[in-house]
Design a protein around this motif. Structure first.
Motif, PDB file in Angstrom:
ATOM      1  N   VAL A   2       0.855  -1.200   0.000  1.00  0.00           N
ATOM      2  CA  VAL A   2       0.000   0.000   0.000  1.00  0.00           C
ATOM      3  C   VAL A   2       0.886   1.244   0.000  1.00  0.00           C
ATOM      4  N   GLU A   3       0.508   2.242  -0.798  1.00  0.00           N
ATOM      5  CA  GLU A   3       1.196   3.538  -0.779  1.00  0.00           C
ATOM      6  C   GLU A   3       0.346   4.493   0.053  1.00  0.00           C
ATOM      7  N   VAL A   4       0.956   5.071   1.064  1.00  0.00           N
ATOM      8  CA  VAL A   4       0.258   6.032   1.915  1.00  0.00           C
ATOM      9  C   VAL A   4       0.746   7.414   1.493  1.00  0.00           C
ATOM     10  N   VAL A   5      -0.179   8.211   0.954  1.00  0.00           N
ATOM     11  CA  VAL A   5       0.190   9.536   0.434  1.00  0.00           C
ATOM     12  C   VAL A   5      -0.347  10.612   1.377  1.00  0.00           C
ATOM     13  N   VAL A   6       0.508  11.575   1.703  1.00  0.00           N
ATOM     14  CA  VAL A   6       0.068  12.742   2.484  1.00  0.00           C
ATOM     15  C   VAL A   6       0.251  13.975   1.615  1.00  0.00           C
ATOM     16  N   ARG A   7      -0.791  14.817   1.602  1.00  0.00           N
ATOM     17  CA  ARG A   7      -0.752  16.025   0.763  1.00  0.00           C
ATOM     18  C   ARG A   7      -0.951  17.275   1.608  1.00  0.00           C
ATOM     19  N   ASN A   8      -0.090  18.275   1.367  1.00  0.00           N
ATOM     20  CA  ASN A   8      -0.260  19.590   1.976  1.00  0.00           C
ATOM     21  C   ASN A   8      -0.763  20.605   0.959  1.00  0.00           C
ATOM     22  N   TYR A  36      -1.820  18.880  -5.863  1.00  0.00           N
ATOM     23  CA  TYR A  36      -0.961  18.690  -7.015  1.00  0.00           C
ATOM     24  C   TYR A  36      -1.092  17.240  -7.492  1.00  0.00           C
ATOM     25  N   GLY A  37      -0.496  16.924  -8.645  1.00  0.00           N
ATOM     26  CA  GLY A  37      -0.418  15.542  -9.131  1.00  0.00           C
ATOM     27  C   GLY A  37      -1.778  14.902  -9.337  1.00  0.00           C
ATOM     28  N   SER A  38      -1.902  13.640  -8.925  1.00  0.00           N
ATOM     29  CA  SER A  38      -3.122  12.877  -9.215  1.00  0.00           C
ATOM     30  C   SER A  38      -4.350  13.464  -8.517  1.00  0.00           C
ATOM     31  N   PHE A  39      -4.117  14.245  -7.465  1.00  0.00           N
ATOM     32  CA  PHE A  39      -5.242  14.860  -6.742  1.00  0.00           C
ATOM     33  C   PHE A  39      -6.045  15.778  -7.672  1.00  0.00           C
ATOM     34  N   VAL A  72       5.293  19.508  -0.529  1.00  0.00           N
ATOM     35  CA  VAL A  72       3.988  19.548  -1.207  1.00  0.00           C
ATOM     36  C   VAL A  72       3.195  18.286  -0.876  1.00  0.00           C
ATOM     37  N   ASP A  73       3.797  17.130  -1.141  1.00  0.00           N
ATOM     38  CA  ASP A  73       3.172  15.840  -0.821  1.00  0.00           C
ATOM     39  C   ASP A  73       4.267  14.778  -0.774  1.00  0.00           C
ATOM     40  N   PHE A  74       3.932  13.609  -0.288  1.00  0.00           N
ATOM     41  CA  PHE A  74       4.898  12.505  -0.278  1.00  0.00           C
ATOM     42  C   PHE A  74       4.170  11.179  -0.123  1.00  0.00           C
ATOM     43  N   LYS A  75       4.931  10.114  -0.376  1.00  0.00           N
ATOM     44  CA  LYS A  75       4.392   8.755  -0.277  1.00  0.00           C
ATOM     45  C   LYS A  75       5.292   7.946   0.643  1.00  0.00           C
ATOM     46  N   ILE A  76       4.690   7.205   1.562  1.00  0.00           N
ATOM     47  CA  ILE A  76       5.463   6.294   2.395  1.00  0.00           C
ATOM     48  C   ILE A  76       4.846   4.900   2.346  1.00  0.00           C
ATOM     49  N   PRO A  91      13.737  12.443  -2.835  1.00  0.00           N
ATOM     50  CA  PRO A  91      13.077  13.266  -3.872  1.00  0.00           C
ATOM     51  C   PRO A  91      12.345  12.456  -4.941  1.00  0.00           C
ATOM     52  N   ASP A  92      12.476  11.106  -4.899  1.00  0.00           N
ATOM     53  CA  ASP A  92      11.656  10.266  -5.785  1.00  0.00           C
ATOM     54  C   ASP A  92      10.242  10.145  -5.233  1.00  0.00           C
ATOM     55  N   SER A  93      10.124  10.227  -3.916  1.00  0.00           N
ATOM     56  CA  SER A  93       8.837   9.918  -3.277  1.00  0.00           C
ATOM     57  C   SER A  93       8.172  11.146  -2.646  1.00  0.00           C
ATOM     58  N   CYS A  94       8.829  12.305  -2.758  1.00  0.00           N
ATOM     59  CA  CYS A  94       8.266  13.546  -2.203  1.00  0.00           C
ATOM     60  C   CYS A  94       8.205  14.608  -3.302  1.00  0.00           C
ATOM     61  N   ARG A  95       7.233  15.483  -3.226  1.00  0.00           N
ATOM     62  CA  ARG A  95       7.296  16.699  -4.055  1.00  0.00           C
ATOM     63  C   ARG A  95       7.833  17.817  -3.175  1.00  0.00           C
ATOM     64  N   LEU A  96       8.913  18.415  -3.628  1.00  0.00           N
ATOM     65  CA  LEU A  96       9.630  19.411  -2.839  1.00  0.00           C
ATOM     66  C   LEU A  96       9.857  20.639  -3.690  1.00  0.00           C
ATOM     67  N   TYR A  98      11.900  15.213 -13.628  1.00  0.00           N
ATOM     68  CA  TYR A  98      12.069  14.103 -14.580  1.00  0.00           C
ATOM     69  C   TYR A  98      10.747  13.833 -15.307  1.00  0.00           C
ATOM     70  N   ARG A  99       9.648  13.803 -14.546  1.00  0.00           N
ATOM     71  CA  ARG A  99       8.340  13.555 -15.177  1.00  0.00           C
ATOM     72  C   ARG A  99       8.063  14.597 -16.240  1.00  0.00           C
ATOM     73  N   ARG A 100       8.391  15.852 -15.964  1.00  0.00           N
ATOM     74  CA  ARG A 100       8.084  16.962 -16.865  1.00  0.00           C
ATOM     75  C   ARG A 100       9.205  17.258 -17.856  1.00  0.00           C
TER      76      ARG A 100
HETATM   77  N1  UDP Z   1       4.402   8.842  -5.353  1.00  0.00           N
HETATM   78  C1  UDP Z   1       5.405   7.895  -5.276  1.00  0.00           C
HETATM   79  N2  UDP Z   1       5.231   6.707  -5.945  1.00  0.00           N
HETATM   80  C2  UDP Z   1       4.121   6.434  -6.661  1.00  0.00           C
HETATM   81  C3  UDP Z   1       3.098   7.407  -6.719  1.00  0.00           C
HETATM   82  C4  UDP Z   1       3.272   8.586  -6.052  1.00  0.00           C
HETATM   83  O1  UDP Z   1       6.418   8.108  -4.620  1.00  0.00           O
HETATM   84  O2  UDP Z   1       4.036   5.331  -7.238  1.00  0.00           O
HETATM   85  C5  UDP Z   1       4.562  10.124  -4.642  1.00  0.00           C
HETATM   86  C6  UDP Z   1       4.741  11.286  -5.594  1.00  0.00           C
HETATM   87  O3  UDP Z   1       6.103  11.555  -5.840  1.00  0.00           O
HETATM   88  C7  UDP Z   1       4.110  12.419  -4.843  1.00  0.00           C
HETATM   89  C8  UDP Z   1       3.004  11.752  -3.999  1.00  0.00           C
HETATM   90  O4  UDP Z   1       3.380  10.385  -3.934  1.00  0.00           O
HETATM   91  O5  UDP Z   1       5.050  13.015  -3.960  1.00  0.00           O
HETATM   92  C9  UDP Z   1       1.635  11.901  -4.570  1.00  0.00           C
HETATM   93  O6  UDP Z   1       1.619  11.419  -5.884  1.00  0.00           O
HETATM   94  P1  UDP Z   1       0.296  11.514  -6.776  1.00  0.00           P
HETATM   95  O7  UDP Z   1      -0.774  10.680  -6.157  1.00  0.00           O
HETATM   96  O8  UDP Z   1      -0.025  12.932  -7.024  1.00  0.00           O
HETATM   97  O9  UDP Z   1       0.648  10.725  -8.081  1.00  0.00           O
HETATM   98  P2  UDP Z   1       1.456  11.127  -9.396  1.00  0.00           P
HETATM   99  O10 UDP Z   1       1.003  12.482  -9.814  1.00  0.00           O
HETATM  100  O11 UDP Z   1       2.901  11.061  -8.973  1.00  0.00           O
HETATM  101  O12 UDP Z   1       1.068  10.025 -10.317  1.00  0.00           O
END
Ligand code: UDP
Length: 234
Positions: free
Chosen positions: A86-92, A95-98, A171-175, A193-198, A211-213
């Motif tokens: 499970v990916e636990v995402v916290v957002r402040n 941005y992103g998928s939100f 901004v947000d992160f995943k743990i 920085p792979d798992s956080c937006r900074l 990298y994504r952009r």
């Molecule tokens: N994230 C991650 N691994 C994933 C998906 C998301 O580390 O497989 C991190 C991502 O870098 C961001 C946060 O989780 O900091 C929220 O990501 P989001 O749900 O917005 O998804 P994304 O736009 O990255 O697809």
């Protein structure tokens, strides 16, 4: 050393002689479900140092972590855990998928941090989980879900404070979490920085979003994060 599992950016190793487990950071970077993939010099070393530093800061606050000690530039000795997929995402900040799921302005500060859970399944693009789905698929019981949420919010407070000191907005992160043999939840995987937006206070993106952009200079920005964190009193 025996390879127990290899992911996109990390490898789990097992030393049969000592019975020890290790997490090794690779130089690979991927995005869009691995449709984009590259090797970046120094990435393993930089992310390993950032993740180790941040995890140890979390541990200082009394939250249990899987990391034990750094054994070389790219390798950390870790505890024996069963990972929860499970990916636990916290957002402040929104941005992103939100932004794809809710009508809210990009970059809007959320009134309070929001915790979301996603099931790790690349083929299904990591669907969002509800409490009911956690139980149905036996991923975790509701007590554990509540603990992961509380834990994630505490990690958010710790990380926000550290990054604020070095003029970076979290901004947000995943743990991710694992369970030890006694069934305790421990923070595992990575925080880097792979798992956080900074974002730098100027608004410049410092994390994997570059990298994504296709913004370029990815490692230069990861290095900048590390340089700033090294100045935070340990
Ligand atoms: N994230 C991650 N691994 C994933 C998906 C998301 O580390 O497989 C991190 C991502 O870098 C961001 C946060 O989780 O900091 C929220 O990501 P989001 O749900 O917005 O998804 P994304 O736009 O990255 O697809």
């Amino acid at each position: 050393m025996k390879t127990l599992g290899e992911g996109k950016t990390k490898i789990v190793l097992f030393d049969e002689e000592t019975g020890s487990y290790f997490l090794k950071f690779k130089n690979s970077i991927t995005a869009f479900n691995s449709q984009r993939k590259d090797e970046l010099d120094e990435k393993g070393r930089i992310n390993c140092e950032i993740s180790y530093f941040l995890m140890k800061e979390v541990e200082k606050s009394g939250l249990p972590i899987s990391y034990e000690k750094k054994v070389d530039d790219v390798t950390i000795k870790v505890k024996d855990l069963k990972m929860i997929p499970v990916e636990v995402v916290v957002r402040n900040i929104a941005y992103g998928s939100f932004l794809k799921r809710f009508t809210i302005k990009e970059g809007e500060r959320l009134k309070q941090p929001i915790v979301e859970f996603f099931f790790k399944d690349d083929e299904k693009n990591d669907p969002q989980l509800t409490r009911e789905l956690f139980e149905y698929f036996e991923l975790a019981n509701l007590d554990e879900v509540e603990k992961m949420k509380e834990y994630a919010l505490k990690v958010n407070e710790i990380l926000k404070e550290i990054f604020h000191k070095v003029k970076i907005t979290l901004v947000d992160f995943k743990i991710e979490f694992g369970r030890d043999k006694a069934g305790n939840l421990l923070l595992a995987d990575e925080i880097d920085p792979d798992s956080c937006r900074l974002w730098d206070f100027s608004g410049e993106m410092l994390d994997k979003e570059r990298y994504r952009r296709g913004l370029g200079e990815v490692m230069e920005h990861y290095q900048e994060i590390l340089k700033r964190l090294r100045k935070v009193p340990g």
